[in-house]
Design a protein around this motif. Sequence first.
Motif, mmCIF file in Angstrom:
data_model
loop_
_atom_site.group_PDB
_atom_site.id
_atom_site.type_symbol
_atom_site.label_atom_id
_atom_site.label_comp_id
_atom_site.label_asym_id
_atom_site.label_seq_id
_atom_site.Cartn_x
_atom_site.Cartn_y
_atom_site.Cartn_z
ATOM 1 N N TYR A 142 0.833 -1.201 0.000
ATOM 2 C CA TYR A 142 0.000 0.000 0.000
ATOM 3 C C TYR A 142 0.860 1.240 0.000
ATOM 4 N N PRO A 143 1.233 1.759 -1.165
ATOM 5 C CA PRO A 143 0.928 1.289 -2.502
ATOM 6 C C PRO A 143 2.101 0.525 -3.104
ATOM 7 N N ALA A 144 1.866 -0.105 -4.238
ATOM 8 C CA ALA A 144 2.942 -0.616 -5.084
ATOM 9 C C ALA A 144 3.164 0.451 -6.145
ATOM 10 N N THR A 145 4.401 0.724 -6.484
ATOM 11 C CA THR A 145 4.719 1.748 -7.475
ATOM 12 C C THR A 145 4.831 1.118 -8.853
ATOM 13 N N ARG A 146 4.234 1.779 -9.826
ATOM 14 C CA ARG A 146 4.322 1.342 -11.220
ATOM 15 C C ARG A 146 5.469 2.107 -11.867
ATOM 16 N N LEU A 147 6.483 1.362 -12.334
ATOM 17 C CA LEU A 147 7.657 1.957 -12.978
ATOM 18 C C LEU A 147 7.694 1.560 -14.447
ATOM 19 N N ARG A 148 8.048 2.529 -15.316
ATOM 20 C CA ARG A 148 8.311 2.183 -16.720
ATOM 21 C C ARG A 148 9.607 1.410 -16.771
ATOM 22 N N VAL A 149 9.638 0.300 -17.462
ATOM 23 C CA VAL A 149 10.841 -0.521 -17.552
ATOM 24 C C VAL A 149 11.956 0.215 -18.286
ATOM 25 N N ALA A 150 11.623 0.954 -19.328
ATOM 26 C CA ALA A 150 12.629 1.620 -20.157
ATOM 27 C C ALA A 150 13.508 2.596 -19.381
#
Length: 170
Positions: A142-150
């Motif tokens: 809470y929360p999980a972070t969304r990261l761009r892979v690039a």
Amino acid sequence: MDEPTQLETAGTALLAATPAVSQEAEPEAEGIFLKIGKGPWIRMEGLAYTPMEGIFIIAGGDEESGSLSLSWTGGQGRFPWRLDREGDQDIAFSYYPPSLDWVFTGLVPDSTQTFTDTRGALVVTEFGQETDELVSGTFFLYPATRLRVADEKATGSSPIEGRFRVRRAN
């Protein structure tokens, strides 16, 4: 499931209660079950293994469900997501969706892109010691972070909950 109490601090909602994993995750079925935010449950096949001394991993996935990895030092108990002294996570979570364009992780960036641990934990309730014995438990971020892979830039965040019931491979 009881709704968590929310506290507003500097515009950020902090969850003050630990939610229980929803019963929609088929509690007796084997596999890994993952729910991102209010989305549907994602089910994937999985297994538990020790790639080297002192590290234990639950991993699973396929082309349709993506791939998930949970790692910790092994054993039963409650393990908060945690960075070690070198900046790597020794209690870690990652989920790659099928597109592989981004990853959800148990790290939270600040305005300088310095990462800290998210709230939540890996909770291991059953830890079989031998091949084919069960390893089971729950996890929540809470929360999980969304990261761009690039470029590893944060593009958002979402709560994640899940459960696992998998067999040991070694």
